[in-house]
Design a protein around this motif. Structure first.
Motif, PDB file in Angstrom:
ATOM      1  N   ASP A  20     -34.074  40.883 -67.346  1.00 22.20           N
ATOM      2  CA  ASP A  20     -35.285  41.131 -69.127  1.00 22.20           C
ATOM      3  C   ASP A  20     -35.180  40.213 -69.436  1.00 22.20           C
ATOM      4  O   ASP A  20     -34.269  38.310 -69.384  1.00 22.20           O
ATOM      5  CB  ASP A  20     -34.602  41.735 -70.119  1.00 22.20           C
ATOM      6  N   ALA A  21     -35.546  39.511 -70.943  1.00 24.81           N
ATOM      7  CA  ALA A  21     -35.626  38.365 -71.798  1.00 24.81           C
ATOM      8  C   ALA A  21     -34.258  38.026 -72.498  1.00 24.81           C
ATOM      9  O   ALA A  21     -34.334  36.856 -72.389  1.00 24.81           O
ATOM     10  CB  ALA A  21     -36.185  38.309 -73.020  1.00 24.81           C
ATOM     11  N   GLU A  22     -33.434  38.968 -72.343  1.00 23.58           N
ATOM     12  CA  GLU A  22     -32.355  38.821 -72.934  1.00 23.58           C
ATOM     13  C   GLU A  22     -30.696  39.004 -71.967  1.00 23.58           C
ATOM     14  O   GLU A  22     -29.816  37.875 -71.993  1.00 23.58           O
ATOM     15  CB  GLU A  22     -31.292  39.424 -73.605  1.00 23.58           C
ATOM     16  N   GLY A  23     -31.425  37.913 -70.522  1.00 26.40           N
ATOM     17  CA  GLY A  23     -30.582  37.368 -69.498  1.00 26.40           C
ATOM     18  C   GLY A  23     -30.030  38.900 -68.578  1.00 26.40           C
ATOM     19  O   GLY A  23     -29.020  39.032 -68.282  1.00 26.40           O
ATOM     20  N   ARG A  24     -29.916  40.273 -69.174  1.00 29.99           N
ATOM     21  CA  ARG A  24     -29.728  40.694 -68.793  1.00 29.99           C
ATOM     22  C   ARG A  24     -30.171  41.301 -67.273  1.00 29.99           C
ATOM     23  O   ARG A  24     -31.582  41.328 -67.625  1.00 29.99           O
ATOM     24  CB  ARG A  24     -29.084  41.957 -69.472  1.00 29.99           C
ATOM     25  N   ARG A  25     -29.211  41.880 -66.149  1.00 32.50           N
ATOM     26  CA  ARG A  25     -29.081  42.531 -65.238  1.00 32.50           C
ATOM     27  C   ARG A  25     -30.667  43.892 -65.008  1.00 32.50           C
ATOM     28  O   ARG A  25     -30.428  44.648 -66.477  1.00 32.50           O
ATOM     29  CB  ARG A  25     -28.865  42.346 -63.792  1.00 32.50           C
ATOM     30  N   LEU A  26     -31.858  43.664 -64.323  1.00 33.13           N
ATOM     31  CA  LEU A  26     -32.532  45.195 -64.694  1.00 33.13           C
ATOM     32  C   LEU A  26     -31.588  45.936 -64.092  1.00 33.13           C
ATOM     33  O   LEU A  26     -31.043  45.907 -63.312  1.00 33.13           O
ATOM     34  CB  LEU A  26     -33.769  44.573 -63.930  1.00 33.13           C
ATOM     35  N   ARG A  27     -32.110  47.329 -64.858  1.00 33.23           N
ATOM     36  CA  ARG A  27     -31.088  47.985 -63.714  1.00 33.23           C
ATOM     37  C   ARG A  27     -31.746  48.373 -62.913  1.00 33.23           C
ATOM     38  O   ARG A  27     -32.950  48.775 -62.547  1.00 33.23           O
ATOM     39  CB  ARG A  27     -30.503  49.368 -64.901  1.00 33.23           C
ATOM     40  N   PRO A  28     -30.910  48.962 -61.918  1.00 30.96           N
ATOM     41  CA  PRO A  28     -31.687  49.512 -60.186  1.00 30.96           C
ATOM     42  C   PRO A  28     -32.574  50.845 -60.784  1.00 30.96           C
ATOM     43  O   PRO A  28     -32.516  51.220 -61.326  1.00 30.96           O
ATOM     44  CB  PRO A  28     -30.218  49.862 -59.175  1.00 30.96           C
TER      45      PRO A  28
END
Length: 166
Positions: free
Chosen positions: A158-166
């Motif tokens: 996402d925009a904050e660099g966190r992985r998108l959840r499955p």
């Protein structure tokens, strides 16, 4: 012949002047005292003439005033009880996931190929670029569709660099 009667050389005079400058810089002696003491240090010919210049000052003193310091005594080990083991999980720390889903982002990219999936993930710059490419070129519609497939297969961030959840 005592140690105060030993003659000194230029190196000793310069070391004394340098240390006096350090004391002056720390505010221990006034400018007038500093000038007088440095003049006396350069005029000195024996150790006995240099000693009075440092008698009222704390260390550092010139190293040639006394014998070199002996080795430092070894510190006495202090008993300390062993620390309690900290329960640590094995393996890497848990991944921080976004509250957005890679499946939703990928489907939005394929069904609405105008960069909507990138707007959903918060990456508005990329979404605007895909929107612009879709409306300005006929072939630009492929970019959001391919991007949607990549999001479904590999996921993304996402925009904050966190992985998108499955």
């Amino acid at each position: 012949m005592g140690s105060d009667e030993l003659r000194i050389g230029t190196a000793e005079r310069e070391e004394a002047a340098r240390l006096l400058a350090d004391h002056f810089g720390m505010g221990r002696i006034t400018p007038v005292e500093y000038e007088t003491r440095v003049t006396d240090a350069y005029a000195a010919t024996t150790l006995g003439e240099l000693r009075p210049l440092f008698r009222d000052l704390p260390h550092p003193h010139p190293g040639f005033f006394g014998p070199p310091p002996g080795p430092m005594p070894m510190p006495v080990p202090v008993y300390a009880p062993p620390s309690m083991p900290v329960a640590m999980p094995y393996g890497p720390p848990p991944a921080v996931y976004s509250h957005r889903s890679k499946t939703v982002a990928g489907v939005l990219q394929i069904v609405l190929p105008f960069g909507v999936g990138r707007f959903y993930t918060g990456q508005t710059g990329l979404g605007i670029a895909q929107l612009f490419a879709t409306f300005c070129t006929g072939v630009g519609i492929l970019w959001p569709i391919i991007d949607g497939i990549v999001l479904l297969v590999n996921g993304g961030t996402d925009a904050e660099g966190r992985r998108l959840r499955p």
